[in-house]
Design a protein around this motif. Structure first.
Motif, PDB file in Angstrom:
ATOM      1  N   TYR A   1       0.816  -1.221   0.000  1.00  0.00           N
ATOM      2  CA  TYR A   1       0.000   0.000   0.000  1.00  0.00           C
ATOM      3  C   TYR A   1       0.845   1.264   0.000  1.00  0.00           C
ATOM      4  CZ  TYR A   1      -3.090   3.727   1.488  1.00  0.00           C
ATOM      5  OH  TYR A   1      -3.756   4.921   1.565  1.00  0.00           O
ATOM      6  N   PHE A   2       1.822   1.355   0.896  1.00  0.00           N
ATOM      7  CA  PHE A   2       2.588   2.597   1.007  1.00  0.00           C
ATOM      8  C   PHE A   2       3.478   2.827  -0.210  1.00  0.00           C
ATOM      9  CE2 PHE A   2       1.405   1.934   5.470  1.00  0.00           C
ATOM     10  CZ  PHE A   2       0.758   3.152   5.677  1.00  0.00           C
ATOM     11  N   ASN A   3       3.938   1.770  -0.859  1.00  0.00           N
ATOM     12  CA  ASN A   3       4.699   1.951  -2.102  1.00  0.00           C
ATOM     13  C   ASN A   3       3.800   2.498  -3.206  1.00  0.00           C
ATOM     14  OD1 ASN A   3       7.033   1.055  -0.904  1.00  0.00           O
ATOM     15  ND2 ASN A   3       6.854  -1.042  -1.684  1.00  0.00           N
ATOM     16  N   VAL A   4       2.584   1.977  -3.302  1.00  0.00           N
ATOM     17  CA  VAL A   4       1.623   2.481  -4.293  1.00  0.00           C
ATOM     18  C   VAL A   4       1.290   3.944  -3.993  1.00  0.00           C
ATOM     19  CG1 VAL A   4      -0.728   2.243  -5.187  1.00  0.00           C
ATOM     20  CG2 VAL A   4       0.654   0.199  -4.759  1.00  0.00           C
ATOM     21  N   LEU A   5       1.060   4.250  -2.717  1.00  0.00           N
ATOM     22  CA  LEU A   5       0.745   5.624  -2.314  1.00  0.00           C
ATOM     23  C   LEU A   5       1.888   6.578  -2.649  1.00  0.00           C
ATOM     24  CD1 LEU A   5      -1.403   7.365  -0.846  1.00  0.00           C
ATOM     25  CD2 LEU A   5      -0.157   6.899   1.270  1.00  0.00           C
ATOM     26  N   LYS A   6       3.112   6.176  -2.332  1.00  0.00           N
ATOM     27  CA  LYS A   6       4.273   7.018  -2.632  1.00  0.00           C
ATOM     28  C   LYS A   6       4.392   7.274  -4.129  1.00  0.00           C
ATOM     29  CE  LYS A   6       7.928   5.229  -0.923  1.00  0.00           C
ATOM     30  NZ  LYS A   6       9.061   4.604  -0.240  1.00  0.00           N
ATOM     31  N   THR A   7       4.147   6.242  -4.917  1.00  0.00           N
ATOM     32  CA  THR A   7       4.231   6.398  -6.374  1.00  0.00           C
ATOM     33  C   THR A   7       3.117   7.298  -6.888  1.00  0.00           C
ATOM     34  OG1 THR A   7       5.234   4.215  -6.589  1.00  0.00           O
ATOM     35  CG2 THR A   7       4.226   5.154  -8.570  1.00  0.00           C
ATOM     36  N   LYS A   8       1.898   7.038  -6.420  1.00  0.00           N
ATOM     37  CA  LYS A   8       0.745   7.821  -6.872  1.00  0.00           C
ATOM     38  C   LYS A   8       0.894   9.298  -6.536  1.00  0.00           C
ATOM     39  CE  LYS A   8      -4.284   7.824  -6.584  1.00  0.00           C
ATOM     40  NZ  LYS A   8      -5.476   7.131  -6.084  1.00  0.00           N
ATOM     41  N   LEU A   9       1.396   9.596  -5.332  1.00  0.00           N
ATOM     42  CA  LEU A   9       1.542  10.974  -4.871  1.00  0.00           C
ATOM     43  C   LEU A   9       2.895  11.574  -5.208  1.00  0.00           C
ATOM     44  CD1 LEU A   9      -0.283  10.719  -1.439  1.00  0.00           C
ATOM     45  CD2 LEU A   9      -1.208  11.412  -3.654  1.00  0.00           C
ATOM     46  N   ARG A  10       3.721  10.796  -5.860  1.00  0.00           N
ATOM     47  CA  ARG A  10       5.054  11.229  -6.279  1.00  0.00           C
ATOM     48  C   ARG A  10       5.883  11.705  -5.095  1.00  0.00           C
ATOM     49  NH1 ARG A  10       3.922  14.022 -12.148  1.00  0.00           N
ATOM     50  NH2 ARG A  10       2.799  12.228 -12.941  1.00  0.00           N
ATOM     51  N   TRP A  11       5.794  10.946  -4.009  1.00  0.00           N
ATOM     52  CA  TRP A  11       6.640  11.232  -2.855  1.00  0.00           C
ATOM     53  C   TRP A  11       8.010  10.652  -3.137  1.00  0.00           C
ATOM     54  CZ3 TRP A  11       3.001   9.271   1.620  1.00  0.00           C
ATOM     55  CH2 TRP A  11       1.961  10.185   1.781  1.00  0.00           C
ATOM     56  N   SER A  12       9.034  11.314  -2.677  1.00  0.00           N
ATOM     57  CA  SER A  12      10.381  10.804  -2.895  1.00  0.00           C
ATOM     58  C   SER A  12      11.034  10.510  -1.550  1.00  0.00           C
ATOM     59  CB  SER A  12      11.219  11.825  -3.666  1.00  0.00           C
ATOM     60  OG  SER A  12      11.331  13.021  -2.921  1.00  0.00           O
ATOM     61  N   GLY A  13      12.142   9.814  -1.613  1.00  0.00           N
ATOM     62  CA  GLY A  13      12.924   9.532  -0.418  1.00  0.00           C
ATOM     63  C   GLY A  13      13.785  10.723  -0.062  1.00  0.00           C
ATOM     64  N   SER A  14      14.573  10.581   0.967  1.00  0.00           N
ATOM     65  CA  SER A  14      15.445  11.689   1.384  1.00  0.00           C
ATOM     66  C   SER A  14      16.569  11.880   0.377  1.00  0.00           C
ATOM     67  CB  SER A  14      16.008  11.396   2.774  1.00  0.00           C
ATOM     68  OG  SER A  14      16.807  10.230   2.725  1.00  0.00           O
ATOM     69  N   ARG A  15      17.049  13.095   0.325  1.00  0.00           N
ATOM     70  CA  ARG A  15      18.140  13.429  -0.610  1.00  0.00           C
ATOM     71  C   ARG A  15      19.356  13.834   0.226  1.00  0.00           C
ATOM     72  NH1 ARG A  15      15.841  14.725  -5.937  1.00  0.00           N
ATOM     73  NH2 ARG A  15      13.612  14.616  -5.695  1.00  0.00           N
ATOM     74  N   ILE A  16      20.219  12.865   0.514  1.00  0.00           N
ATOM     75  CA  ILE A  16      21.395  13.150   1.347  1.00  0.00           C
ATOM     76  C   ILE A  16      22.624  13.132   0.481  1.00  0.00           C
ATOM     77  CG2 ILE A  16      22.798  12.335   3.240  1.00  0.00           C
ATOM     78  CD1 ILE A  16      20.285  11.271   4.518  1.00  0.00           C
TER      79      ILE A  16
END
Length: 166
Positions: A151-166
């Motif tokens: 679910y959370f992977n689908v949500l992240k993709t759908k909402l175009r959330w990204s991971g941290s940028r370090i």
């Protein structure tokens, strides 16, 4: 979960629809604010003065309700979200209620050019003669979930959330 939505006009049921995502009550393009009286379990909650009101399931929380500023509900959360569309009063915020409640909606006197839509598909013109009753449906939908589809992977993709940028 699905919602069961009934529309009663002058004591007669004129519509009964199962809804997977949401119902939307909104004004026509050139109309003024809608005045939507809302009751929870027969207790008056508030009169929304807004462009409209969205009532959504957890599945529907990531659709129009989210675009209108509503929260994302995980599909297993037993709740219904009520999201006003562009409310006149900034203190009218989205509200999450238990799935066990019965929501009753009435329009104020002399309301005109107001539509009720079911899952964005079917529409019905409503007026102050109508009472809209929304509650958890008796028949949920079983969804097929792929084993590698979280679910959370689908949500992240759908909402175009990204991971941290370090």
């Amino acid at each position: 979960m699905r919602l069961e939505v009934r529309v009663v006009r002058e004591g007669k049921e004129i519509a009964k629809e199962p809804v997977l995502n949401d119902i939307v009550i909104n004004k026509g393009a050139l109309a003024r604010l809608a005045k939507i009286k809302t009751y929870i379990n027969n207790r008056y909650l508030t009169t929304y003065r807004a462009d409209g009101l969205i009532i959504a399931t957890p599945t529907g929380s990531t659709a129009y309700s989210l675009a209108a500023g509503g929260p994302v509900l995980h599909p297993t959360v037993p709740a219904i979200v009520m999201t006003p569309i562009c409310p006149f009063t900034l203190t009218n915020r989205p509200l999450i209620v238990p799935e066990s409640v019965v929501i009753r909606i009435e329009l104020e006197h002399k309301s005109s050019d107001i539509m009720l839509t079911f899952d964005g598909q079917a529409g019905l013109e409503i007026s102050e003669k109508d009472t809209i009753i929304v509650q958890k449906g008796k028949h949920p939908i079983n969804m097929v979930v792929m084993p590698d589809c979280h679910y959370f992977n689908v949500l992240k993709t759908k909402l175009r959330w990204s991971g941290s940028r370090i």
